[in-house]
Design a protein around this motif. Structure first.
Motif, PDB file in Angstrom:
ATOM      1  N   HIS A   1       0.807  -1.217   0.000  1.00  0.00           N
ATOM      2  CA  HIS A   1       0.000   0.000   0.000  1.00  0.00           C
ATOM      3  C   HIS A   1       0.844   1.273   0.000  1.00  0.00           C
ATOM      4  N   LEU A   2       2.169   1.159  -0.049  1.00  0.00           N
ATOM      5  CA  LEU A   2       3.031   2.328   0.106  1.00  0.00           C
ATOM      6  C   LEU A   2       3.744   2.698  -1.195  1.00  0.00           C
ATOM      7  N   LEU A   3       4.147   3.970  -1.265  1.00  0.00           N
ATOM      8  CA  LEU A   3       4.887   4.510  -2.406  1.00  0.00           C
ATOM      9  C   LEU A   3       6.367   4.161  -2.275  1.00  0.00           C
ATOM     10  N   PHE A   4       6.998   3.860  -3.408  1.00  0.00           N
ATOM     11  CA  PHE A   4       8.436   3.600  -3.437  1.00  0.00           C
ATOM     12  C   PHE A   4       9.101   4.516  -4.459  1.00  0.00           C
ATOM     13  N   VAL A   5      10.105   5.265  -4.012  1.00  0.00           N
ATOM     14  CA  VAL A   5      10.987   5.988  -4.923  1.00  0.00           C
ATOM     15  C   VAL A   5      12.267   5.167  -5.012  1.00  0.00           C
ATOM     16  N   ILE A   6      12.510   4.590  -6.170  1.00  0.00           N
ATOM     17  CA  ILE A   6      13.588   3.618  -6.363  1.00  0.00           C
ATOM     18  C   ILE A   6      14.710   4.260  -7.172  1.00  0.00           C
ATOM     19  N   THR A   7      15.910   4.273  -6.600  1.00  0.00           N
ATOM     20  CA  THR A   7      17.072   4.847  -7.276  1.00  0.00           C
ATOM     21  C   THR A   7      17.981   3.744  -7.798  1.00  0.00           C
ATOM     22  N   ILE A   8      18.219   3.765  -9.108  1.00  0.00           N
ATOM     23  CA  ILE A   8      19.162   2.833  -9.722  1.00  0.00           C
ATOM     24  C   ILE A   8      20.572   3.351  -9.459  1.00  0.00           C
ATOM     25  N   LYS A   9      21.346   2.625  -8.651  1.00  0.00           N
ATOM     26  CA  LYS A   9      22.681   3.084  -8.289  1.00  0.00           C
ATOM     27  C   LYS A   9      23.780   2.588  -9.235  1.00  0.00           C
ATOM     28  N   ASP A  10      23.547   1.468  -9.911  1.00  0.00           N
ATOM     29  CA  ASP A  10      24.564   0.929 -10.805  1.00  0.00           C
ATOM     30  C   ASP A  10      24.732   1.824 -12.029  1.00  0.00           C
ATOM     31  N   SER A  11      25.975   2.164 -12.340  1.00  0.00           N
ATOM     32  CA  SER A  11      26.279   3.017 -13.489  1.00  0.00           C
ATOM     33  C   SER A  11      25.941   2.310 -14.794  1.00  0.00           C
ATOM     34  N   PRO A  12      25.451   3.046 -15.785  1.00  0.00           N
ATOM     35  CA  PRO A  12      25.153   2.420 -17.081  1.00  0.00           C
ATOM     36  C   PRO A  12      26.399   1.900 -17.787  1.00  0.00           C
ATOM     37  N   ASP A  13      27.573   2.317 -17.337  1.00  0.00           N
ATOM     38  CA  ASP A  13      28.823   1.877 -17.954  1.00  0.00           C
ATOM     39  C   ASP A  13      29.270   0.501 -17.467  1.00  0.00           C
ATOM     40  N   THR A  14      28.602  -0.037 -16.452  1.00  0.00           N
ATOM     41  CA  THR A  14      28.957  -1.352 -15.932  1.00  0.00           C
ATOM     42  C   THR A  14      28.026  -2.414 -16.517  1.00  0.00           C
ATOM     43  N   TYR A  15      28.453  -3.663 -16.418  1.00  0.00           N
ATOM     44  CA  TYR A  15      27.627  -4.753 -16.949  1.00  0.00           C
ATOM     45  C   TYR A  15      26.295  -4.829 -16.203  1.00  0.00           C
ATOM     46  N   GLU A  16      26.376  -4.782 -14.864  1.00  0.00           N
ATOM     47  CA  GLU A  16      25.144  -4.860 -14.080  1.00  0.00           C
ATOM     48  C   GLU A  16      24.238  -3.652 -14.328  1.00  0.00           C
ATOM     49  N   GLY A  17      24.880  -2.484 -14.524  1.00  0.00           N
ATOM     50  CA  GLY A  17      24.100  -1.291 -14.811  1.00  0.00           C
ATOM     51  C   GLY A  17      23.405  -1.359 -16.153  1.00  0.00           C
ATOM     52  N   SER A  18      24.034  -2.001 -17.118  1.00  0.00           N
ATOM     53  CA  SER A  18      23.427  -2.126 -18.442  1.00  0.00           C
ATOM     54  C   SER A  18      22.184  -3.006 -18.419  1.00  0.00           C
ATOM     55  N   LEU A  19      22.127  -3.934 -17.455  1.00  0.00           N
ATOM     56  CA  LEU A  19      20.984  -4.838 -17.350  1.00  0.00           C
ATOM     57  C   LEU A  19      19.847  -4.284 -16.494  1.00  0.00           C
TER      58      LEU A  19
END
Length: 302
Positions: free
Chosen positions: A148-166
């Protein structure tokens, strides 16, 4: 009249003409309303679950904050080696878990053995949650625990990393599976991440402004061409510290509200400032001390 004066006047006249022409042909287009941000009251979000009374990013923290009546949570996410989305702010340290190094170096099964109940301090002393069963959380289980609650979700992984690209595609697939699109805001310090996420979401999920988007908005606001600004975000999360956004705060909030952009503040700790920001049009606050902030907002609304 000298030659330099004539040139200056000519250039100035050309600038005025360009500004006038742009006003005629350009019309500001506000953002479409997003269900996740549709509140009739000032909201309070607990940062990382609330870190003053309990260890951040633990179920103990989220549960305790929910009991104060907060409207939701602001969380950071990272991707594990086996592509699970976990709620975690920075990289691993032996203070917060039994591990150290990058989150992406570990699988979820490995991280699930970690004790997340680290030692922490508040105004009353030092406490330990070690041995109490606190675990690193996956985003999915946190969404399921507080539907029932709001979530503000921040993507911390950089787009330059493999995990960030996914991450953008992985996050969208998760939200499609859980059906939580209408109570989520996705943001990142890297605007590229939210742009890529929105390629999948197609404006079905509220987007938060990254560093470049915030700078673009403020630069447009302080120039004579604010009417040319075309927002790519539904939410701006601003800090209350000295810096670029401490200048003409009220007017900047008004500028963003005119584009149907919500403004949340973090780093605010005193009632007088909370009241002033609410009067200026701030829509919410992100805090590591949700119980105190809830009382401040309620006092300001009286």
């Amino acid at each position: 009249m000298g030659k330099k004066t004539t040139i200056a006047l000519t250039v100035g006249a050309a600038g005025v003409a360009a500004w006038a022409a742009s006003k005629v042909v350009s019309k500001q287009v506000p953002r479409e309303p997003k269900t996740a941000l549709d509140f009739n009251e000032t909201i309070v979000l607990a940062a990382h679950g609330g870190t003053v009374e309990t260890p951040e990013n633990t179920m103990a923290a989220f549960t305790k904050s929910a009991e104060t009546g907060v409207h939701g949570f602001a969380v950071d996410i990272r991707l594990t080696k086996d592509e699970e989305i976990i709620v975690f702010q920075d990289e691993m340290t032996d203070r917060t878990t039994d591990f150290s190094g990058k989150v992406a170096d570990y699988t979820w099964n490995e991280l699930n053995r970690a004790d997340a109940g680290y030692m922490f301090q508040d105004g009353n002393g030092t406490y330990s949650y070690r041995g109490k069963g606190e675990k690193i959380l996956r985003l999915q289980e946190l969404l399921e625990a507080f539907p029932h609650l709001l979530f503000v979700i921040t993507i911390k992984d950089s787009p330059d990393t493999y995990e960030g690209s996914l991450m953008p595609s992985k996050l969208w697939r998760l939200l499609e599976t859980t059906g939580d699109q209408d109570r989520i805001v996705v943001t990142s310090p890297f605007d590229e991440q939210t742009d890529r996420f929105n390629l999948y979401a197609q404006n079905k999920v509220a987007i938060g402004a990254g560093n470049e988007e915030q700078m673009k908005a403020y630069t447009s606001f302080t120039s004579q061409f604010g009417h040319l600004y075309r927002p790519n975000a539904d939410l701006f999360t601003l800090t209350d510290k000295k810096g670029v956004f401490s200048i003409r705060t009220d007017a900047f909030i008004h500028f963003l509200k005119g584009l149907n952009i919500k403004v949340y503040y973090k780093g605010v700790s005193d009632l007088e400032r909370v009241t002033k920001l609410m009067t200026a049009g701030a829509s919410g606050f992100i805090t590591d001390n949700p119980s105190a902030m809830m009382k401040q907002v309620q006092s300001a609304e009286l």
